[in-house]
Scaffold this motif. Structure first.
Motif, mmCIF file in Angstrom:
data_model
loop_
_atom_site.group_PDB
_atom_site.id
_atom_site.type_symbol
_atom_site.label_atom_id
_atom_site.label_comp_id
_atom_site.label_asym_id
_atom_site.label_seq_id
_atom_site.Cartn_x
_atom_site.Cartn_y
_atom_site.Cartn_z
ATOM 1 N N VAL A 183 21.262 -37.869 -0.712
ATOM 2 C CA VAL A 183 19.947 -37.961 -0.061
ATOM 3 C C VAL A 183 18.963 -37.016 -0.734
ATOM 4 O O VAL A 183 17.817 -37.392 -1.013
ATOM 5 C CB VAL A 183 20.065 -37.664 1.459
ATOM 6 C CG1 VAL A 183 18.711 -37.477 2.087
ATOM 7 C CG2 VAL A 183 20.840 -38.775 2.143
ATOM 8 N N LEU A 184 19.408 -35.791 -1.009
ATOM 9 C CA LEU A 184 18.530 -34.813 -1.656
ATOM 10 C C LEU A 184 18.112 -35.282 -3.050
ATOM 11 O O LEU A 184 16.939 -35.194 -3.423
ATOM 12 C CB LEU A 184 19.225 -33.450 -1.744
ATOM 13 C CG LEU A 184 18.420 -32.321 -2.369
ATOM 14 C CD1 LEU A 184 17.168 -32.035 -1.547
ATOM 15 C CD2 LEU A 184 19.270 -31.064 -2.487
ATOM 16 N N ALA A 185 19.066 -35.807 -3.809
ATOM 17 C CA ALA A 185 18.760 -36.283 -5.163
ATOM 18 C C ALA A 185 17.779 -37.449 -5.116
ATOM 19 O O ALA A 185 16.838 -37.513 -5.922
ATOM 20 C CB ALA A 185 20.045 -36.694 -5.880
ATOM 21 N N ARG A 186 17.974 -38.345 -4.174
ATOM 22 C CA ARG A 186 17.043 -39.483 -4.052
ATOM 23 C C ARG A 186 15.652 -39.000 -3.665
ATOM 24 O O ARG A 186 14.645 -39.502 -4.166
ATOM 25 C CB ARG A 186 17.564 -40.483 -3.034
ATOM 26 C CG ARG A 186 18.727 -41.294 -3.556
ATOM 27 C CD ARG A 186 19.220 -42.304 -2.566
ATOM 28 N NE ARG A 186 20.350 -43.036 -3.114
ATOM 29 C CZ ARG A 186 21.228 -43.687 -2.385
ATOM 30 N NH1 ARG A 186 21.108 -43.712 -1.069
ATOM 31 N NH2 ARG A 186 22.234 -44.319 -2.957
ATOM 32 N N SER A 187 15.620 -38.022 -2.785
ATOM 33 C CA SER A 187 14.345 -37.459 -2.363
ATOM 34 C C SER A 187 13.638 -36.790 -3.544
ATOM 35 O O SER A 187 12.428 -36.965 -3.735
ATOM 36 C CB SER A 187 14.581 -36.449 -1.237
ATOM 37 O OG SER A 187 13.416 -35.730 -0.958
ATOM 38 N N GLU A 188 14.375 -36.042 -4.319
ATOM 39 C CA GLU A 188 13.799 -35.381 -5.495
ATOM 40 C C GLU A 188 13.325 -36.399 -6.524
ATOM 41 O O GLU A 188 12.277 -36.207 -7.148
ATOM 42 C CB GLU A 188 14.818 -34.429 -6.120
ATOM 43 C CG GLU A 188 15.086 -33.195 -5.287
ATOM 44 C CD GLU A 188 16.220 -32.332 -5.836
ATOM 45 O OE1 GLU A 188 16.939 -32.788 -6.755
ATOM 46 O OE2 GLU A 188 16.389 -31.209 -5.329
ATOM 47 N N LEU A 189 14.074 -37.490 -6.676
ATOM 48 C CA LEU A 189 13.677 -38.536 -7.612
ATOM 49 C C LEU A 189 12.373 -39.194 -7.160
ATOM 50 O O LEU A 189 11.473 -39.434 -7.974
ATOM 51 C CB LEU A 189 14.789 -39.578 -7.763
ATOM 52 C CG LEU A 189 14.519 -40.716 -8.745
ATOM 53 C CD1 LEU A 189 14.284 -40.168 -10.154
ATOM 54 C CD2 LEU A 189 15.668 -41.706 -8.740
ATOM 55 N N GLU A 190 12.285 -39.465 -5.883
ATOM 56 C CA GLU A 190 11.051 -40.062 -5.360
ATOM 57 C C GLU A 190 9.874 -39.105 -5.537
ATOM 58 O O GLU A 190 8.772 -39.532 -5.891
ATOM 59 C CB GLU A 190 11.224 -40.449 -3.886
ATOM 60 C CG GLU A 190 12.160 -41.618 -3.658
ATOM 61 C CD GLU A 190 11.765 -42.863 -4.437
ATOM 62 O OE1 GLU A 190 10.559 -43.207 -4.476
ATOM 63 O OE2 GLU A 190 12.656 -43.498 -5.040
ATOM 64 N N ALA A 191 10.105 -37.809 -5.308
ATOM 65 C CA ALA A 191 9.040 -36.820 -5.501
ATOM 66 C C ALA A 191 8.634 -36.763 -6.972
ATOM 67 O O ALA A 191 7.438 -36.670 -7.290
ATOM 68 C CB ALA A 191 9.504 -35.447 -5.023
ATOM 69 N N MET A 197 4.982 -37.509 -8.536
ATOM 70 C CA MET A 197 4.283 -36.570 -9.417
ATOM 71 C C MET A 197 3.911 -37.242 -10.732
ATOM 72 O O MET A 197 2.810 -37.045 -11.255
ATOM 73 C CB MET A 197 5.164 -35.336 -9.703
ATOM 74 C CG MET A 197 5.306 -34.389 -8.539
ATOM 75 S SD MET A 197 6.178 -32.885 -9.016
ATOM 76 C CE MET A 197 7.867 -33.385 -8.761
ATOM 77 N N LEU A 198 4.810 -38.037 -11.249
ATOM 78 C CA LEU A 198 4.572 -38.737 -12.503
ATOM 79 C C LEU A 198 3.404 -39.719 -12.357
ATOM 80 O O LEU A 198 2.553 -39.824 -13.245
ATOM 81 C CB LEU A 198 5.855 -39.474 -12.912
ATOM 82 C CG LEU A 198 6.014 -39.933 -14.343
ATOM 83 C CD1 LEU A 198 5.863 -38.764 -15.304
ATOM 84 C CD2 LEU A 198 7.357 -40.597 -14.543
ATOM 85 N N ALA A 199 3.355 -40.402 -11.226
ATOM 86 C CA ALA A 199 2.285 -41.376 -10.982
ATOM 87 C C ALA A 199 0.921 -40.696 -10.878
ATOM 88 O O ALA A 199 -0.107 -41.321 -11.170
ATOM 89 C CB ALA A 199 2.583 -42.162 -9.717
ATOM 90 N N GLN A 200 0.890 -39.429 -10.489
ATOM 91 C CA GLN A 200 -0.371 -38.700 -10.340
ATOM 92 C C GLN A 200 -0.932 -38.209 -11.673
ATOM 93 O O GLN A 200 -2.099 -37.823 -11.739
ATOM 94 C CB GLN A 200 -0.195 -37.515 -9.389
ATOM 95 C CG GLN A 200 0.032 -37.936 -7.951
ATOM 96 C CD GLN A 200 0.308 -36.762 -7.043
ATOM 97 O OE1 GLN A 200 0.447 -35.631 -7.493
ATOM 98 N NE2 GLN A 200 0.408 -37.041 -5.752
ATOM 99 N N LEU A 201 -0.119 -38.203 -12.696
ATOM 100 C CA LEU A 201 -0.600 -37.750 -14.006
ATOM 101 C C LEU A 201 -1.552 -38.791 -14.599
ATOM 102 O O LEU A 201 -1.375 -39.997 -14.383
ATOM 103 C CB LEU A 201 0.575 -37.545 -14.979
ATOM 104 C CG LEU A 201 1.544 -36.412 -14.710
ATOM 105 C CD1 LEU A 201 2.679 -36.441 -15.744
ATOM 106 C CD2 LEU A 201 0.858 -35.063 -14.733
ATOM 107 N N PRO A 202 -2.522 -38.337 -15.378
ATOM 108 C CA PRO A 202 -3.356 -39.296 -16.109
ATOM 109 C C PRO A 202 -2.471 -40.143 -17.035
ATOM 110 O O PRO A 202 -1.406 -39.703 -17.489
ATOM 111 C CB PRO A 202 -4.309 -38.411 -16.913
ATOM 112 C CG PRO A 202 -4.299 -37.097 -16.214
ATOM 113 C CD PRO A 202 -2.947 -36.960 -15.590
#
Length: 170
Positions: free
Chosen positions: A102-110, A114-119
């Motif tokens: 669960v933690l790994a999936r949560s970190e992956l989603e985060a 973050m990646l989507a927020q980059l230009p």
């Protein structure tokens, strides 16, 4: 004659059992091994149907017990001890726990967020350099930018990730 000799050896084994076991214990250095060897010797004598000429029945019995002890040691060396079996069964399960999943999936989603927020250009450079391990010069050539700009975009992407992680943990 061999039946009488065998009967005499069996009788001597029973009569002199304690003496023979004590002598064998001293010789082997282990009362347990001596006891097991004595048991194995008796079983061998019980299964034997005839024997040849025996010079000394006491020497014969002692040698038979020593042979039984040697056979037992060889047999025991082939098998794992209880402690060895326990240590083999005590293998850590390397599969992740449900909490870790669960933690790994949560970190992956985060990370994806973050990646989507980059230009777009920064995201492209970051993925090319870190995910695909493409050299900076090759990235610069493909995008038609300088190598210095690629390095700057990577630095900015890293800073953005570090800041976002601080926000998540804080």
């Amino acid at each position: 004659m061999s039946d009488q000799a065998l009967a005499g050896i069996r009788r001597l084994f029973v009569e002199r059992y304690e003496d023979l076991k004590e002598r064998l214990t001293r010789y082997l250095g282990s009362a347990d091994l001596a006891g097991d060897a004595m048991h194995d010797t008796w079983l061998r004598l019980a299964q034997t149907e005839s024997i040849g000429v025996v010079q000394s029945q006491q020497s014969y019995l002692f040698r038979a017990a020593l042979n039984a002890a040697a056979d037992r040691r060889r047999n025991d060396a082939r098998h794992l001890s209880v402690a060895e079996i326990d240590s083999l069964l005590d293998v850590a399960d390397e599969a992740p726990t449900p909490e870790q999943i669960v933690l790994a999936r949560s970190e992956l989603e985060a990370f994806k967020a973050m990646l989507a927020q980059l230009p777009a250009r920064r995201r492209t450079i970051f993925l090319a350099a870190r995910l695909h391990n493409i050299p900076r010069q090759v990235i610069a050539d493909r995008l038609g930018v300088s190598r210095r700009l690629v390095a700057k975009e990577l630095l900015l992407a890293h800073k953005a990730f570090v800041e976002r992680l601080k926000e998540m943990k804080g």
